[in-house]
Design a protein around this motif. Sequence first.
Motif, PDB file in Angstrom:
ATOM      1  N   TYR A   1      -5.465  -0.266  -4.708  1.00  0.00           N
ATOM      2  CA  TYR A   1      -3.494  -0.230  -4.876  1.00  0.00           C
ATOM      3  C   TYR A   1      -3.230  -1.139  -5.952  1.00  0.00           C
ATOM      4  O   TYR A   1      -2.067  -0.277  -6.154  1.00  0.00           O
TER       5      TYR A   1
ATOM      6  N   GLY B   1       1.429   5.071  -7.361  1.00  0.00           N
ATOM      7  CA  GLY B   1       0.340   5.236  -8.138  1.00  0.00           C
ATOM      8  C   GLY B   1       0.285   3.341  -8.316  1.00  0.00           C
ATOM      9  O   GLY B   1       1.297   2.969  -8.526  1.00  0.00           O
ATOM     10  N   PRO B   2      -0.744   3.404  -8.394  1.00  0.00           N
ATOM     11  CA  PRO B   2      -1.290   1.676  -8.773  1.00  0.00           C
ATOM     12  C   PRO B   2      -0.986   1.325 -10.255  1.00  0.00           C
ATOM     13  O   PRO B   2      -0.770  -0.460  -9.992  1.00  0.00           O
TER      14      PRO B   2
ATOM     15  N   ARG C   1       0.881  -1.338  -0.360  1.00  0.00           N
ATOM     16  CA  ARG C   1       0.633   0.214  -0.100  1.00  0.00           C
ATOM     17  C   ARG C   1       0.874   1.623   0.174  1.00  0.00           C
ATOM     18  O   ARG C   1       0.684   2.268  -0.890  1.00  0.00           O
ATOM     19  N   ARG C   2       2.042   1.344   0.925  1.00  0.00           N
ATOM     20  CA  ARG C   2       2.553   2.266   1.293  1.00  0.00           C
ATOM     21  C   ARG C   2       3.478   2.482  -0.389  1.00  0.00           C
ATOM     22  O   ARG C   2       3.450   3.538  -1.273  1.00  0.00           O
TER      23      ARG C   2
ATOM     24  N   GLU D   1       0.928   4.180  -2.871  1.00  0.00           N
ATOM     25  CA  GLU D   1       0.486   5.472  -2.985  1.00  0.00           C
ATOM     26  C   GLU D   1       1.616   6.469  -3.158  1.00  0.00           C
ATOM     27  O   GLU D   1       1.688   7.266  -3.494  1.00  0.00           O
ATOM     28  N   ALA D   2       3.186   5.510  -3.299  1.00  0.00           N
ATOM     29  CA  ALA D   2       4.106   6.601  -3.187  1.00  0.00           C
ATOM     30  C   ALA D   2       4.157   7.141  -4.630  1.00  0.00           C
ATOM     31  O   ALA D   2       4.208   8.168  -5.485  1.00  0.00           O
TER      32      ALA D   2
END
Length: 305
Positions: A147, A111-112, A104-105, A108-109
């Motif tokens: 994600y 893009g999925p 997930r991190r 988030e950093a």
Amino acid sequence: MIVSASRRADIPAHYAQWFVNRAAAGWCAVPNPFNARQVSRISLAPQDVDAVVFWTRDPRPMIAHLPWLDGLRLRSVFQFTLVEYPPALHPGMPALGERLDAFRRLAEAIGPERVLWRYDPIVLSSRFGPDYHRKNVEMLSKALDGYTRRMTVSLVEPYRKIRKRLDQAGVDPLAPAESHLAGMFTDMAAMARSRGMEPQSCADEAGLHHFGFSPGACVDGELLRRLFGVTSEKNKDPHQRSACLCAPSKDIGMYDACPAGCAYCYATQNFERARRNFAAHDPLSDSLLGEAPCPNVSGERKNKQ
């Protein structure tokens, strides 16, 4: 040029600082895995690299470096393997919760679209049958909803060394009825789609397209074109298996480099040697397992990967 980092070792998990050092230098040395005296110089300069494809089970050591790599204009995607087995099959693996948090991190950093979930390898045994994998994919796809945009699957490769390790781990091979396998894969594809993920197969020799999986490429030239405008070669990489659809790339890893000890790993021949190599690793070396700058580095050669 597309750089693969790496099919041979988990560079983000175990060699992140080495990669950053080599990116700063603009190149790395890669010995031919079949002839150690033949060493290639692979450019990591942004003007030479269209994209880096990272392969990992634990990207946490690399995450802190991503802003610097993006600033360097080294564009990347991550093939993130997330599959759950007991410790006997992958003893060096962090807890599942830690890996889910890392996924997930990372998404988030960057893009999925740039974090691609690999549910592989699928080990089938009396303990890990179709229902086991159904439940795992249902649980993991729910946890990764939003994600990632892709789930890639593949069956474990039955190499002799892998069969021996699975036997030592008490895993008895299982060949489920074709109808049970068909049901498992059909359900897995539907679960992925319900979470906004495209189900793909890796080097599909089992005909998974019949069950809703599109034949995929891990080094995906079309995806890199959409993300970064990369114009990759249309042909497939001739150094990979015949069923592999990956675009040509330069792999900068080395075999017997990963200390994780996964029983199903094809890239590690000897776990003890891999642990010794990792312990002796120098992050300032030119090559992944070099203890000092490599001498007599030649220009790039076409090495079998």
